[in-house]
Motif scaffolding. Sequence first.
Motif, mmCIF file in Angstrom:
data_model
loop_
_atom_site.group_PDB
_atom_site.id
_atom_site.type_symbol
_atom_site.label_atom_id
_atom_site.label_comp_id
_atom_site.label_asym_id
_atom_site.label_seq_id
_atom_site.Cartn_x
_atom_site.Cartn_y
_atom_site.Cartn_z
ATOM 1 N N LYS A 1 -42.360 -7.604 -6.297
ATOM 2 C CA LYS A 1 -43.376 -6.705 -5.733
ATOM 3 C C LYS A 1 -44.776 -7.110 -6.202
ATOM 4 O O LYS A 1 -45.757 -6.918 -5.512
ATOM 5 C CB LYS A 1 -43.103 -5.262 -6.155
ATOM 6 C CG LYS A 1 -41.659 -4.800 -5.949
ATOM 7 C CD LYS A 1 -41.300 -4.777 -4.500
ATOM 8 C CE LYS A 1 -39.913 -4.259 -4.214
ATOM 9 N NZ LYS A 1 -38.801 -5.022 -4.840
ATOM 10 N N CYS A 2 -44.819 -7.631 -7.413
ATOM 11 C CA CYS A 2 -46.103 -7.993 -8.004
ATOM 12 C C CYS A 2 -46.028 -9.490 -8.305
ATOM 13 O O CYS A 2 -45.500 -9.890 -9.332
ATOM 14 C CB CYS A 2 -46.294 -7.176 -9.277
ATOM 15 S SG CYS A 2 -47.781 -7.560 -10.177
ATOM 16 N N PHE A 3 -46.498 -10.292 -7.405
ATOM 17 C CA PHE A 3 -46.207 -11.727 -7.399
ATOM 18 C C PHE A 3 -47.517 -12.511 -7.459
ATOM 19 O O PHE A 3 -48.391 -12.339 -6.606
ATOM 20 C CB PHE A 3 -45.452 -12.039 -6.100
ATOM 21 C CG PHE A 3 -44.888 -13.425 -6.028
ATOM 22 C CD1 PHE A 3 -43.694 -13.735 -6.665
ATOM 23 C CD2 PHE A 3 -45.537 -14.415 -5.303
ATOM 24 C CE1 PHE A 3 -43.163 -15.016 -6.581
ATOM 25 C CE2 PHE A 3 -45.017 -15.692 -5.222
ATOM 26 C CZ PHE A 3 -43.820 -15.997 -5.859
ATOM 27 N N ASP A 4 -47.651 -13.360 -8.468
ATOM 28 C CA ASP A 4 -48.888 -14.135 -8.634
ATOM 29 C C ASP A 4 -48.633 -15.545 -8.082
ATOM 30 O O ASP A 4 -48.096 -16.410 -8.774
ATOM 31 C CB ASP A 4 -49.233 -14.181 -10.137
ATOM 32 C CG ASP A 4 -50.634 -14.695 -10.382
ATOM 33 O OD1 ASP A 4 -51.253 -15.224 -9.453
ATOM 34 O OD2 ASP A 4 -51.104 -14.569 -11.526
ATOM 35 N N PRO A 5 -49.004 -15.778 -6.845
ATOM 36 C CA PRO A 5 -48.489 -16.959 -6.131
ATOM 37 C C PRO A 5 -49.159 -18.290 -6.496
ATOM 38 O O PRO A 5 -50.345 -18.340 -6.786
ATOM 39 C CB PRO A 5 -48.790 -16.627 -4.668
ATOM 40 C CG PRO A 5 -49.991 -15.755 -4.717
ATOM 41 C CD PRO A 5 -49.915 -14.978 -6.004
ATOM 42 N N TYR A 6 -48.360 -19.339 -6.468
ATOM 43 C CA TYR A 6 -48.891 -20.701 -6.492
ATOM 44 C C TYR A 6 -49.227 -21.141 -5.066
ATOM 45 O O TYR A 6 -50.083 -21.987 -4.861
ATOM 46 C CB TYR A 6 -47.841 -21.680 -7.022
ATOM 47 C CG TYR A 6 -47.727 -21.743 -8.520
ATOM 48 C CD1 TYR A 6 -48.549 -22.582 -9.266
ATOM 49 C CD2 TYR A 6 -46.799 -20.977 -9.189
ATOM 50 C CE1 TYR A 6 -48.429 -22.659 -10.643
ATOM 51 C CE2 TYR A 6 -46.667 -21.044 -10.567
ATOM 52 C CZ TYR A 6 -47.488 -21.892 -11.294
ATOM 53 O OH TYR A 6 -47.379 -21.965 -12.658
ATOM 54 N N LEU A 7 -48.461 -20.605 -4.121
ATOM 55 C CA LEU A 7 -48.549 -21.131 -2.756
ATOM 56 C C LEU A 7 -49.437 -20.277 -1.865
ATOM 57 O O LEU A 7 -49.470 -19.058 -1.994
ATOM 58 C CB LEU A 7 -47.152 -21.198 -2.140
ATOM 59 C CG LEU A 7 -46.148 -22.096 -2.852
ATOM 60 C CD1 LEU A 7 -44.794 -22.017 -2.163
ATOM 61 C CD2 LEU A 7 -46.627 -23.539 -2.900
#
Lengths: 468, 456
Positions: free
Chosen positions: B16-22
Motif C-alpha cells: 500500500k505504501c510503496f517507494d518505487p524504483y520504476l
Amino acid sequence: MGNDIIAFHGNLQQLLEKVEKGEMVPKMQASHAPMCKFMTAFFVLNGIRHCVPLVHAPTGCAAQVSEWIRRGDCCEHRGVPLEPVPCTSLNESDVIYGGEGKLLEAVLEADKKYHPDLIVILSCCTAGIIGDDVETIAHEAKKLVNARVMAIKSEGFGGDFRSGYEDAFKLIMQLMEPPKKKRKGAINIIGYRLGPTATEIPEDLKEIERLLDEVGIKIHAEIAAGCTVEEIRRAREAELNASFCYDWGQKLGDLMKDEFGMPYSRTGLPYGLKATEEWLLGVAEPLGMNKKALDVIKRETEKILPELDYLGRILKGRVAFIEPTTVFNGPIRGLAMAKMVEEFGAHPIIFNIHPYTIKERMPSIKYLLETGVNPELILTPGVFRLGSYSEMSETEEELEKIVQGYDNVIYFGSSDRYPSCPVVNLGLISRFPRFGFRGIQNIAKLIETALKDTSRPRSRLFKEMIYG
Amino acid sequence: MAKRTEILSQILKGEKCFDPYLFCALHGAAMTVLGVENCAVLTHGPQGCAYLVDSAFAWQEADWIETETLCTKLCEDEIVHGGEELLARTILETKELNIQALFVLTACGPEVVGDDIVGVCQDLQSRIPFKLIPIECAGYKGSQYDGIDIALDTVLRKLSRNSRKKIPHSVCLIAPQANANPTWVGDLAWVKQTLSQMGIQVVATLTYKTALSDFDNISKAEVSLLLSHDAGKKAADYLFSQFGVEQICQGIPLPIGMSNTERWVLELGKRFDVQELAEKLVAEGERMVADTLRRKAWGVSGESLDLRLLYRMPVAIIADATIGIPLVRFIFEDLEMTPELICLRSSQPYAREILEGEVEALGLNPKIVYNTDVYEVRRSLGEIKPEAVFGSNVERHAIEGLGIPFIFEVVNPMRQFRLVNRAYFGYGGILNLLELIENDFNDKWRSKERRYKARW
C-alpha cells in the motif's frame, strides 16, 4: 529592425494588459509545459524534515520526483539524507473500485515504516478523477497513527504550477498553533523551498542569514527550507514574517497576516544595493532595529565600494538585454536583475518573457508594477513556436539579430546564448549568492568576466551541441 | 555451503505504501517510441506527465533537433468535459512537423475520463501527412516495463505485416532499452557486433534508432533475441505466434561475465550452425580479458586489481533483472564473492525461473526480493548486512548508517555522468564492469580529510 522578428515591443504593464485580455497566451502551445501542481506542492513539502509525502497515485508521479532528488540533488548536493517518496501505486483495479481503503492502509504503513512527524497525502490526477476523498482519509488516519496527517488536493490538472506552491504553503499553515509567547527580534523566512530538490539557491539563503545575523535579527523558522514540524507549529511566535521573493512568500505572508494578524515585510529579491537596503530595512524597521540595520548597510557597503564603483562605471549608458532563462531561475529574478542594472545606469530590456509566465505569475507581476518596476520588453515570434528546439533555435537567431540593432549592449542570461555582445553568464553556479552585498560582488565579477577580451570567439562545439 | 532445499523468495505485490524504483507505463511507452526515428511524441495528459516522457528522451539518445515531445496540457475543463477536442486541435497544430509518425500517448487522466484517442487519431488521419499511432498507456496500467510491452504490442500490431518470406540467418532484437546499464546502447552495440561476426543479419531492433520501414521486415526474421529480463517477452511471443519468429537464448542469463557470455554466444552459434566460429569468438574474448587484466591490472610493482582480494565477501545485488540476474554468476564465479541478497526491481515469471535456476545451480542461498521498493531494500540490507552492494546511487545513500563498507554503482541511477556507451555484455563488458567496481572500491579509501595542512 523588421517587424518579422518582433511579436511584442512595449513595457511590462502593456504586456500584462494584453495577457489579461487573453491576447498572446497560446492556448495550445504543446511544447511549453512547466511542472504540474503535484510537483510544485511536493517541492514545498519535501522542505520539511521528517515529513513523508505520500503520493496517492500510480508509481510514475512518485518516481518522477524521486528521480530528480535521488539522482543528484538530495544526498549529493543538498546534504539531505535519503528520504522516502512512497506512493499508493494505484492500478486499474483501484481506478474501478476506488483507492480510499488502500490509502488508509498506506498511511498506517508509512507511519510504521518511517516514523515521521508529518504525513502529507498528495492526491494526483487519477485519485482526483475517481473521487477519492483524501481529506476525510487524512482525518480518519490521524486518529490511528503517531504522526500528524494532512492531505492536499494536488491533481496535476487542477491548477497551474504556481497553485501547487501556494496550496502547500496554505496547508502547512494549519500546523501553526497560537503562540504562547512572542520571540522578540525573531522572524520567519517564508516561501523558501529548500529540501532535497534544487528549487532554490542555498547560497542566497546563506547571505540573507548572514545579514540578519549582523543586524542581530534571529531566524525563528525557514519555511520550508529544511524546517521541522515543530518550527512550523511555533511559527506564530515570531514577531515578523519576511520573504525574499514576490512570487513564493507573498501568498503565505498575506494569509498569515489576514488569519493570524502577523506582520509581513513584503519585499522582493535583494538584487543590487537598493533592493538589498530595502530588504534589510523592510525587516529591521518593524522590529525597531533600523539603526543597527543602517550600520550594517553602511559597513557592508564600504566593503564593496570597488564593485559599486565598477558597476556604476561599466553599466552607465549601456543597454542591458536580460533573458530570464531557466538556468538562472526564471522571470522574477530577471525582473529583479532589470531593477539592479537600472540602478547602476543601464537601460534594461527584458528579452522573451513568456506570456504564459506572466499569466501564471499575475499577482507578483502586478505587485512589481506597483513598486515601479516596469521595464521595456521585447518578445519575438520564436517564443511561440511549437517544439522546444524550434523555440530555442529561433529565439537564438532573433536575439542575435536584435542585439545587432543596438549600441553598447550587454547580455544577461545564459552562456547557451551567442549574441554578438558581452555575455554575463548568470548560470554560473560557482558565482552564487546573487542576493545581498556578496551578490553584488559576484555579479560584478560576472560582468567583469564578460567584458574581458570581448573579441574572444565562442565555442563552436557547444553552439553546435545546442543548435545543431 | 549447505545444499539448498528451497528458494526463499518474496514478491512485493500490492504494497500500500510503496517507494518505487520504476516509473509508470507512460514512461516505458515513451522510452520505446522515442527509439523510432523521424517521429514525434504527443502526450495527452496534464503538463506534469510531459516530464515522464522527457525523462525517457535521453535514455533513447533522442536528438532534440529531430524529435519533438509535445503535450496537450490538460486542465480541469478537459477532465470535466473530455479532452478529445483539445487533442484533435493539438494534433492539427503538429501538421507543420516534418516527421513520419506521431505517437499519441495517453496519461492517466484522459483514460479514466474515457477520451477515445484511437477514434480521434482515426478521424484525423486523412488530414495529417504522417502516421498517427495512438498508444493507450496510462500510468496506472503498470510499471515502465509494462509500458514497454504495451507500446511494443501496439506498434507491432499497427505497423508489422506478414511477408511470409524469411531472411536466412536473420534476427529481430527486442527491448534493448529495458536494461538499467546507464549506457545500455553499448550492450546493444556488442550484441550487433557479435551477430555480425557470426554472419547474422539484424532486420529490426525494437527499439533503438529504428526506422519505420524496419517494421515491414520484422516478420522476415528467423529468430528473435530478447535483450532484457524485464520486458519484451510479450513482443517475442507475439512475433512467434503471428509470424513464426522463433525465440532463441531463452531461459539463460544475458551475457554478463565469462560463463554467461560463453553460454549465450555458443547458443547463438548452435542455432545458426556456426559453432566453430562461436567457439573461436569465446576463446578470443576470454584471452583478451585475461591478457588485459594481466597487463593492466597485475603490475609486478605497479597498480593491481584490488577487488580480486574481496574473495568470498558477502554481497547484495540490487538491480533490474536484466543486469541483476547475470551478475549473480559473474560475481560468484569470476569475482569470487557470495551473493546473499538479491533484490530485483521487476518480477517477470520467466526471469524468476532463470534466477532461481542460477541460484540453485550455483548452490547459493540468498534472500531474494522481486518487485522491490526502496524501503524493502534498506530493510533487507539492514537484515542481511552484506559487506558490499552492487546497485545504484539510491543504495549508495540507503546504506548510510548500516555499516556496509562498499557500494559499487553499476545500474541506473548513477552519480557519474557518462557520455561514452560502455557495454556490460560480452568480454569488453567484463572489463568495463571491473573498472567501475575497482574505481568505487578505491573511492572508499580516498582520504576525506587531511591530517595537517601543507606549508605551501
